[in-house]
Design an enzyme around this catalytic site. Structure first.
Site, PDB file in Angstrom:
ATOM      1  N   LYS A  75       0.815  -1.214   0.000  1.00 52.55           N
ATOM      2  CA  LYS A  75       0.000   0.000   0.000  1.00 52.55           C
ATOM      3  C   LYS A  75       0.850   1.267   0.000  1.00 52.55           C
ATOM      4  O   LYS A  75       0.384   2.325  -0.408  1.00 52.55           O
ATOM      5  CB  LYS A  75      -0.971  -0.019   1.163  1.00 52.55           C
TER       6      LYS A  75
HETATM    7  C1  LIG Z   1      -4.479  -4.519   0.954  1.00 51.24           C
HETATM    8  C2  LIG Z   1      -3.702  -5.782   0.880  1.00 51.24           C
HETATM    9  C3  LIG Z   1      -4.027  -6.811  -0.044  1.00 51.24           C
HETATM   10  C4  LIG Z   1      -5.227  -6.733  -0.963  1.00 51.24           C
HETATM   11  O1  LIG Z   1      -5.073  -5.787  -1.971  1.00 51.24           O
HETATM   12  P1  LIG Z   1      -6.354  -5.238  -2.769  1.00 51.24           P
HETATM   13  O2  LIG Z   1      -5.860  -4.124  -3.609  1.00 51.24           O
HETATM   14  O3  LIG Z   1      -7.310  -4.760  -1.693  1.00 51.24           O
HETATM   15  O4  LIG Z   1      -6.910  -6.362  -3.554  1.00 51.24           O
HETATM   16  C5  LIG Z   1      -3.208  -7.926  -0.087  1.00 51.24           C
HETATM   17  N1  LIG Z   1      -2.147  -8.062   0.737  1.00 51.24           N
HETATM   18  C6  LIG Z   1      -1.816  -7.102   1.648  1.00 51.24           C
HETATM   19  C7  LIG Z   1      -0.645  -7.330   2.533  1.00 51.24           C
HETATM   20  C8  LIG Z   1      -2.565  -5.929   1.745  1.00 51.24           C
HETATM   21  O5  LIG Z   1      -2.231  -4.995   2.659  1.00 51.24           O
END
Ligand SMILES: *Cc1c(COP(=O)(O)O)cnc(C)c1O
Length: 461
Positions: A110
């Site tokens: 993120k």
């Molecule tokens: C947010 C997240 C996901 C999922 O990603 P999306 O874009 O919501 O599909 C997967 N793994 C981790 C570690 C995350 O923080």
């Protein structure tokens, strides 16, 4: 480039307006009016670019209201915070390629989007002489990445509610050790749902929302998706540098933001063979792709908590395209979902879905076994989210295509589960060890909406 809503209720708007709007004002999601295409020749010309240079090439095709030099500067500053010189390096382990997306400040993918979004917000707010007060609830990952994305930024304050004592230790440290004046951590005596309910109530109070310029940082902001498109290009180039001919991606999926970025890359002409959507037990998207069954279930808590989602908010963007960019068809589908708890698709639509994606669901026992087995074979540690994608890739993707697995978090971020799989503790990276003993700032509060509201008002002044 102009932006439209999946619900068809707004006039086309500029990129900067799309960033500030977040969710479209008609309740839909914003999308570009078209996807710029990249020729094979252009793609070949990008091989020598650094990550920020490549990100600029991709992102700038969607932005025509920020001068190139300024956009470049925003992108450079966003990725200078990453601890790896390649930002998102690709490593090869046992016949699989791992795209490491966890070298940002909070050790999860993120950061790739939220570092960029924080700098974009600041740029636009300063230019418009406006203020933004971001309010959000987190179970850990999004909140810490958002706080680090906007700390110390002009024009922005951020209030993040988390359930006191219920995030992982690393996540709590990553949030509360940020003591910049514009960052407000609120630890609530309650659950994540209590936090989320209070945030919803504050946003639902339109007068309050307007008066205090409330904004959100949820994963539906177009700029977040856009930032993520860049690493599909980067990974494709690195893997083909090493002689591979065809490339597939396996994406551990929750809110459908990350994999939608892969779909956009494909629409832009990146020659992606297969896009594999991997889910945990919360597998509504897998059921949809494999059986045409989009019916809501209960959310199950798993060892990959950032994927514990039933309604994937970004999925609306894909459905809009699947329905021929027709807002009426999309709105009808959501009425059906509300009234009957499901969405049904035509046979030709389902055929298209299966051309766009393949999918597998991986349960918790398989996830833990994958962490253990992969470590035994390679010495490489997978976090539980990444392990879901790795297991799905091993099961579903043929080895004659290069298989790229997106590593969405550092194993130490979910160290408890990795330790359970291996029987030994996971070494903490330097950046986390440094946090221990640092001063912290956090307001501990009852799950009381009025108390939270008073606090926000007092801080904003
Ligand atoms: C947010 C997240 C996901 C999922 O990603 P999306 O874009 O919501 O599909 C997967 N793994 C981790 C570690 C995350 O923080």
């Amino acid at each position: 480039m102009r932006y439209i809503s999946t619900r068809g209720g707004i006039q086309p708007i500029s990129f900067k307006d799309a960033v500030m709007m977040g969710l479209a004002s008609d309740g839909g999601l914003l999308l570009p009016q078209s996807y710029p295409t990249i020729s094979r020749e252009q793609l070949e010309g990008w091989r020598s670019l650094s990550y920020p240079e490549l990100a600029f090439e991709v992102i700038s095709r969607y932005v025509d209201d920020i001068p190139a030099a300024e956009l470049k500067d925003i992108i450079d500053r966003s990725y200078a915070t990453f601890s790896h010189p390649q930002v998102t390096p690709v490593v090869k382990q046992d016949g699989l390629y791992i795209l490491e997306l966890f070298h940002g400040v909070t050790l999860a993918f993120k950061d790739v989007a939220l570092q960029f979004l924080g700098n974009l917000f600041e740029y636009i707010l300063v230019e418009r002489n406006q203020k933004l007060n971001i309010i959000g609830a987190t179970s850990g990952d999004t909140g810490s990445a958002a706080i680090h994305g906007v700390r110390g930024k002009k024009g922005i304050s951020i209030f993040i509610l988390h359930p006191h004592g219920k995030t992982s230790a690393v996540q709590a440290l990553q949030m509360t050790t940020v003591t910049d004046a514009n960052v407000h951590n609120i630890a609530v005596h309650g659950t994540f749902d209590d936090c989320q309910d209070m945030v919803k109530a504050l946003f639902g109070d339109l007068e309050f929302k307007e008066k205090y310029s409330l904004g959100a940082v949820n994963s539906i902001n177009w700029a977040r998706v856009l930032a993520q498109v860049a690493y599909y290009f980067f990974a494709w180039l690195r893997v083909t540098d090493s002689g591979e001919q065809t490339v597939s991606f396996s994406v551990p999926t929750g809110n459908f933001g990350d994999i939608f970025a892969g779909y956009v890359a494909k629409r832009m002409g990146l020659p992606i063979d297969k896009l594999l959507l991997a889910t945990n037990e919360n597998n509504i998207l897998t059921r949809f792709i494999n059986q045409g069954d989009y019916s809501l279930g209960e959310v199950v808590a798993t060892v990959s908590p950032s994927m514990d989602i039933q309604i994937a908010s970004n999925f609306e963007r894909y459905l809009f395209h699947l329905f021929g960019d027709n807002p009426e068809r999309l709105k009808n589908a959501f009425v059906e979902l509300k009234e009957q708890g499901r969405i049904s698709c035509h046979e030709n639509e389902m055929a298209q879905v299966r051309r766009d994606f393949c999918s597998a669901s991986v349960n918790q026992a398989e996830t833990i076994a994958t962490i253990r087995d992969f470590h035994a074979q390679t010495g490489y540690l997978l976090d539980p989210h990444t392990a879901v994608g790795v297991k799905a890739a091993l099961d579903l993707l043929a080895a004659d295509s290069a298989r790229v697995c997106l590593a969405t978090a550092h194993p130490a971020k979910f160290g408890e589960t990795v330790e359970k799989a291996l029987g030994t503790p996971v070494p903490l990276p330097e950046s986390v060890l440094e946090l221990k003993g640092k001063p912290t700032r956090c307001e501990i509060m009852a799950a009381d909406l009025e108390k939270v509201r008073e606090f926000v008002v007092a801080q904003v002044g």
